[in-house]
Structure formats: C-alpha cells, structure tokens
Design a protein around this motif. Structure first.
Motif, PDB file in Angstrom:
ATOM      1  N   LEU A 153       0.834  -1.202   0.000  1.00  0.00           N
ATOM      2  CA  LEU A 153       0.000   0.000   0.000  1.00  0.00           C
ATOM      3  C   LEU A 153       0.871   1.255   0.000  1.00  0.00           C
ATOM      4  O   LEU A 153       0.586   2.232  -0.705  1.00  0.00           O
ATOM      5  N   LEU A 154       1.959   1.226   0.781  1.00  0.00           N
ATOM      6  CA  LEU A 154       2.892   2.349   0.791  1.00  0.00           C
ATOM      7  C   LEU A 154       3.490   2.554  -0.602  1.00  0.00           C
ATOM      8  O   LEU A 154       3.616   3.695  -1.070  1.00  0.00           O
ATOM      9  N   THR A 155       3.845   1.468  -1.257  1.00  0.00           N
ATOM     10  CA  THR A 155       4.420   1.555  -2.608  1.00  0.00           C
ATOM     11  C   THR A 155       3.438   2.203  -3.577  1.00  0.00           C
ATOM     12  O   THR A 155       3.813   3.066  -4.384  1.00  0.00           O
ATOM     13  N   ILE A 156       2.172   1.805  -3.500  1.00  0.00           N
ATOM     14  CA  ILE A 156       1.160   2.370  -4.391  1.00  0.00           C
ATOM     15  C   ILE A 156       1.018   3.874  -4.164  1.00  0.00           C
ATOM     16  O   ILE A 156       1.008   4.664  -5.120  1.00  0.00           O
ATOM     17  N   VAL A 157       0.930   4.281  -2.911  1.00  0.00           N
ATOM     18  CA  VAL A 157       0.734   5.703  -2.590  1.00  0.00           C
ATOM     19  C   VAL A 157       1.945   6.528  -3.016  1.00  0.00           C
ATOM     20  O   VAL A 157       1.811   7.570  -3.684  1.00  0.00           O
ATOM     21  N   VAL A 158       3.150   6.070  -2.649  1.00  0.00           N
ATOM     22  CA  VAL A 158       4.366   6.836  -2.937  1.00  0.00           C
ATOM     23  C   VAL A 158       4.598   6.919  -4.444  1.00  0.00           C
ATOM     24  O   VAL A 158       4.894   8.004  -4.984  1.00  0.00           O
ATOM     25  N   ALA A 159       4.490   5.797  -5.133  1.00  0.00           N
ATOM     26  CA  ALA A 159       4.721   5.802  -6.583  1.00  0.00           C
ATOM     27  C   ALA A 159       3.725   6.704  -7.296  1.00  0.00           C
ATOM     28  O   ALA A 159       4.091   7.443  -8.220  1.00  0.00           O
ATOM     29  N   THR A 160       2.478   6.665  -6.879  1.00  0.00           N
ATOM     30  CA  THR A 160       1.458   7.513  -7.500  1.00  0.00           C
ATOM     31  C   THR A 160       1.771   8.989  -7.291  1.00  0.00           C
ATOM     32  O   THR A 160       1.671   9.800  -8.227  1.00  0.00           O
ATOM     33  N   LEU A 161       2.150   9.359  -6.074  1.00  0.00           N
ATOM     34  CA  LEU A 161       2.486  10.756  -5.784  1.00  0.00           C
ATOM     35  C   LEU A 161       3.687  11.220  -6.608  1.00  0.00           C
ATOM     36  O   LEU A 161       3.700  12.345  -7.132  1.00  0.00           O
ATOM     37  N   VAL A 162       4.712  10.369  -6.729  1.00  0.00           N
ATOM     38  CA  VAL A 162       5.902  10.741  -7.496  1.00  0.00           C
ATOM     39  C   VAL A 162       5.567  10.909  -8.973  1.00  0.00           C
ATOM     40  O   VAL A 162       6.020  11.855  -9.636  1.00  0.00           O
ATOM     41  N   ILE A 163       4.765   9.996  -9.500  1.00  0.00           N
ATOM     42  CA  ILE A 163       4.392  10.070 -10.912  1.00  0.00           C
ATOM     43  C   ILE A 163       3.602  11.341 -11.202  1.00  0.00           C
ATOM     44  O   ILE A 163       3.876  12.067 -12.174  1.00  0.00           O
ATOM     45  N   VAL A 164       2.621  11.640 -10.363  1.00  0.00           N
ATOM     46  CA  VAL A 164       1.822  12.850 -10.552  1.00  0.00           C
ATOM     47  C   VAL A 164       2.694  14.099 -10.391  1.00  0.00           C
ATOM     48  O   VAL A 164       2.606  15.051 -11.181  1.00  0.00           O
ATOM     49  N   GLY A 165       3.569  14.086  -9.383  1.00  0.00           N
ATOM     50  CA  GLY A 165       4.453  15.225  -9.172  1.00  0.00           C
ATOM     51  C   GLY A 165       5.393  15.461 -10.340  1.00  0.00           C
ATOM     52  O   GLY A 165       5.656  16.608 -10.725  1.00  0.00           O
ATOM     53  N   THR A 166       5.896  14.379 -10.915  1.00  0.00           N
ATOM     54  CA  THR A 166       6.799  14.501 -12.068  1.00  0.00           C
ATOM     55  C   THR A 166       6.078  15.102 -13.265  1.00  0.00           C
ATOM     56  O   THR A 166       6.611  15.976 -13.961  1.00  0.00           O
ATOM     57  N   TYR A 167       4.864  14.634 -13.488  1.00  0.00           N
ATOM     58  CA  TYR A 167       4.081  15.188 -14.604  1.00  0.00           C
ATOM     59  C   TYR A 167       3.842  16.683 -14.414  1.00  0.00           C
ATOM     60  O   TYR A 167       4.020  17.485 -15.344  1.00  0.00           O
ATOM     61  N   LEU A 168       3.436  17.067 -13.206  1.00  0.00           N
ATOM     62  CA  LEU A 168       3.172  18.483 -12.942  1.00  0.00           C
ATOM     63  C   LEU A 168       4.437  19.316 -13.103  1.00  0.00           C
ATOM     64  O   LEU A 168       4.394  20.431 -13.636  1.00  0.00           O
ATOM     65  N   LEU A 169       5.575  18.777 -12.637  1.00  0.00           N
ATOM     66  CA  LEU A 169       6.832  19.512 -12.750  1.00  0.00           C
ATOM     67  C   LEU A 169       7.220  19.740 -14.198  1.00  0.00           C
ATOM     68  O   LEU A 169       7.628  20.843 -14.584  1.00  0.00           O
ATOM     69  N   MET A 170       7.089  18.690 -15.021  1.00  0.00           N
ATOM     70  CA  MET A 170       7.581  18.773 -16.388  1.00  0.00           C
ATOM     71  C   MET A 170       6.625  19.481 -17.343  1.00  0.00           C
ATOM     72  O   MET A 170       7.052  20.035 -18.352  1.00  0.00           O
ATOM     73  N   TYR A 171       5.321  19.471 -17.032  1.00  0.00           N
ATOM     74  CA  TYR A 171       4.357  20.011 -17.984  1.00  0.00           C
ATOM     75  C   TYR A 171       3.506  21.163 -17.443  1.00  0.00           C
ATOM     76  O   TYR A 171       2.707  21.738 -18.180  1.00  0.00           O
ATOM     77  N   ARG A 172       3.699  21.509 -16.167  1.00  0.00           N
ATOM     78  CA  ARG A 172       2.880  22.582 -15.607  1.00  0.00           C
ATOM     79  C   ARG A 172       3.719  23.648 -14.906  1.00  0.00           C
ATOM     80  O   ARG A 172       3.166  24.468 -14.159  1.00  0.00           O
ATOM     81  N   THR A 173       5.028  23.637 -15.120  1.00  0.00           N
ATOM     82  CA  THR A 173       5.894  24.644 -14.499  1.00  0.00           C
ATOM     83  C   THR A 173       6.836  25.238 -15.544  1.00  0.00           C
ATOM     84  O   THR A 173       7.089  24.642 -16.601  1.00  0.00           O
ATOM     85  N   ASP A 174       7.364  26.415 -15.231  1.00  0.00           N
ATOM     86  CA  ASP A 174       8.340  27.040 -16.115  1.00  0.00           C
ATOM     87  C   ASP A 174       9.621  26.215 -16.210  1.00  0.00           C
ATOM     88  O   ASP A 174      10.276  26.195 -17.259  1.00  0.00           O
ATOM     89  N   PHE A 175       9.979  25.542 -15.119  1.00  0.00           N
ATOM     90  CA  PHE A 175      11.170  24.693 -15.144  1.00  0.00           C
ATOM     91  C   PHE A 175      11.040  23.609 -16.210  1.00  0.00           C
ATOM     92  O   PHE A 175      11.949  23.398 -17.025  1.00  0.00           O
ATOM     93  N   GLY A 176       9.912  22.916 -16.211  1.00  0.00           N
ATOM     94  CA  GLY A 176       9.701  21.883 -17.212  1.00  0.00           C
ATOM     95  C   GLY A 176       9.697  22.445 -18.622  1.00  0.00           C
ATOM     96  O   GLY A 176      10.213  21.816 -19.553  1.00  0.00           O
ATOM     97  N   LEU A 177       9.133  23.628 -18.775  1.00  0.00           N
ATOM     98  CA  LEU A 177       9.104  24.273 -20.089  1.00  0.00           C
ATOM     99  C   LEU A 177      10.515  24.563 -20.586  1.00  0.00           C
ATOM    100  O   LEU A 177      10.842  24.326 -21.761  1.00  0.00           O
ATOM    101  N   THR A 178      11.390  25.060 -19.696  1.00  0.00           N
ATOM    102  CA  THR A 178      12.755  25.366 -20.114  1.00  0.00           C
ATOM    103  C   THR A 178      13.536  24.095 -20.433  1.00  0.00           C
ATOM    104  O   THR A 178      14.382  24.098 -21.335  1.00  0.00           O
ATOM    105  N   ILE A 179      13.256  23.010 -19.719  1.00  0.00           N
ATOM    106  CA  ILE A 179      13.912  21.730 -20.021  1.00  0.00           C
ATOM    107  C   ILE A 179      13.541  21.273 -21.417  1.00  0.00           C
ATOM    108  O   ILE A 179      14.402  20.888 -22.227  1.00  0.00           O
ATOM    109  N   ARG A 180      12.261  21.313 -21.718  1.00  0.00           N
ATOM    110  CA  ARG A 180      11.808  20.861 -23.037  1.00  0.00           C
ATOM    111  C   ARG A 180      12.292  21.808 -24.142  1.00  0.00           C
ATOM    112  O   ARG A 180      12.567  21.381 -25.263  1.00  0.00           O
ATOM    113  N   ALA A 181      12.417  23.094 -23.821  1.00  0.00           N
ATOM    114  CA  ALA A 181      12.963  24.042 -24.788  1.00  0.00           C
ATOM    115  C   ALA A 181      14.426  23.729 -25.074  1.00  0.00           C
ATOM    116  O   ALA A 181      14.877  23.788 -26.228  1.00  0.00           O
TER     117      ALA A 181
END
Length: 314
Positions: A153-181
């Motif tokens: 259960l801990l694995t499910i919760v932690v992995a889900t949070l990391v995956i969602v956080g990574t998506y938000l970082l890369m596609y919903r922040t200026d940092f992610g935008l500059t990386i992709r640029a």
C-alpha cells in the motif's frame, strides 16, 4: 473472455495477482520514468540506471540492517544519496556526451553499471539480503476478496504521488518548459539566458532519485540481490520502448501493463488449462516472457511505442 474465465475459476487468486501486478507495475513505472526523463530529455541511454536502482535497495539495507537506523531514515535519505551519485555520474562522465550517438552513452553507462555492481559486491557480498520493516509496515489490510500488505500500500501511494508530481513539474511549471525548450534547441535556449547544463543536471538527479526510491520500496518488499540491477533496467528499457521514448504518460501506462501482465498471465493460462483439461496450456514461467511479448506486439503495430513522438532522438 479469458479474463472472465479466470475470474470465474480462480477469483481470489486473480484478485491477489492483479494487485501484485499493479504494485510491481508501479515500481517498474517509477524506474522507467526516471530512465525516460534521462533518455527522452537528455538523449542518453543510461544503462547505469539499473545500478542506481540496486544502490537504492542496498543503501536501505546499509542504513537499516547495518547502521540500525529506522526505515523512514532510509526512505528519505537513500533516494537523495542515489540522486547525488547520479549527479556525479552526469557531471563526471555524461555531460560531454550530450548530442553524441546514443550508443556512446550506452557504452559509457554500461561501464558505470559494472563499477556499481562490483562496488556493491565488495561492500555487501553476493548473497541475497533482506532488512526488517517497522511494525506499521508488517501488517496487511483486507480488501474485497483478498488482503494487501501494508508495504504494498505504501508503494502504491508513494509511486502515484511521485508520478503525478513529475508530470506536474515537467508540464505545468516554467522549469519543465525550459527543459523541453533546451531539448528542442539547446543553443537558442542558452542564448535567451536559460542555464541548460544546470537544468539537465537537475533532471538527472530527479531520475536517479526515482531509481533509488524504487530500490528502497522493492528491497523492502522482496529483498535484494546482485541480479536485480540488470533485471530491472532491462525491464525499464522495455517499458520505455513500449510506452514511447520521452513520454511520461507512456512509461506509466506501459509499466502497469507489463507489471499486471507478468502477474496475471500465469493465472490466466492456469484457468484456461483447468477449464479445458489441457495441462500443457499452463506454460511454466510464462510471466517472464510477457514483457517481451508485449513489446513485440506493440512494435509490430506502432514502431515508436504507444505514446512516442516520431523522430525524437533523430
């Protein structure tokens, strides 16, 4: 139809294996996500990613079993330490390889992987190891027709949070935008003032830390051995190929698809054998070849993977 048959013949076993497949798939997705970030954004085929995953598991063993510190210390410290190892590798070895033939990066990181593996053998030996979990993670919780271990259960919760956080970082922040640029046009991004080398190093840290975190979670559930690095990085590459290079969503979908397939396929063929009376249908070890069967099927239908972008690494 086969799934319905399996549920009818082995309902409890199917439910347990489905859950196990989701947990396994999330761990695979966590590893593959870090690999996909490094490959898709930096263009480096990082074979050493498996070594970083292995370091996560053995690092947790060092802190918990050898140093006597709580599991939660390892849970927090080990991913950061593995991320630091990844940064050292990026700065010391890989930074000069950006933009080169991916085969050069593959060979360089394979050499780093061998170094990590031998250093692990020298420090912790070659026999399988385990470490004790805190009491709160040793129990299980009832759900429907089965039970789920608390560590899962801990694995499910932690992995889900990391995956969602990574998506938000890369596609919903200026940092992610500059990386992709920087990936699209590194020279132009640098010209407008974006510090591309620093941002790429941060991405490498994040990808490496994900591998370390996956190692801690998997080591907590199943223990660790020297074969785990190669085994999991091979599966991670399969997941990146199936999901599509550079696709965060694709890595998650492919990880879950393969994880569930590995656990559920043996139950399905057993149910089919029971229903038909043909024992030969219950092929031993079929779960081990499922990832490669899925990869073959996907590549025949869609060569760039489920969500891959055509020509990304060209």
């Amino acid at each position: 139809m086969l799934i319905v048959l399996t549920v009818a013949v082995h309902p409890r076993l199917f439910a347990q294996n489905l859950l196990g497949g989701v947990v396994y798939g999330l761990v695979l997705a966590l590893i593959a996500l870090g690999l996909a970030l490094i490959l898709g954004l930096l263009g480096v085929v990082n074979f050493a990613h498996g070594g970083l995953f292995m370091l996560g598991a053995y690092g947790a063993y060092e802190i918990i079993a050898m140093q006597g510190l709580p599991f939660w210390v390892a849970f927090l410290v080990v991913p950061l330490a593995v991320g630091a190892v990844g940064v050292a590798m990026e700065v010391g070895v890989l930074r000069r390889l950006y933009g080169e033939n991916p085969l050069i990066g593959l060979l360089a990181t394979f050499g780093v992987f061998i170094m990590i593996e031998e250093a692990t053998r020298a420090r912790w030996g070659g026999t399988p190891l385990t470490f004790d979990l805190p009491a709160v993670l040793q129990g299980s919780i009832t759900f429907g027709v089965g039970r789920i271990a608390t560590i899962r259960l801990l694995t499910i919760v932690v992995a889900t949070l990391v995956i969602v956080g990574t998506y938000l970082l890369m596609y919903r922040t200026d940092f992610g935008l500059t990386i992709r640029a920087g990936l699209q046009d590194r020279e132009m991004a640098g010209f407008i003032g974006i510090d591309i080398p620093t941002r790429f190093t941060i991405v490498f840290f994040l990808g490496s830390a994900m591998a370390g975190l996956a190692g801690v979670l998997r080591g907590a559930e199943t223990g660790m051995d020297l074969a785990m690095g190669f085994e999991y990085v091979l599966l991670a590459f399969v997941i990146v190929i199936v999901g599509g290079v550079g696709s965060i969503f694709g890595s998650v979908v492919a990880g879950l698809l393969i994880g569930i397939g590995v656990f559920v396929a043996p139950v399905m063929v057993r149910a089919l054998a029971t229903a038909t009376g043909i024992d030969a249908l219950a092929v031993p070890g079929i779960g081990g070849i499922v990832p490669f069967l899925i990869m073959l099927a996907i590549l025949l239908i869609r060569p760039r993977g489920l969500f891959g972008e055509e020509g990304l690494l060209e």
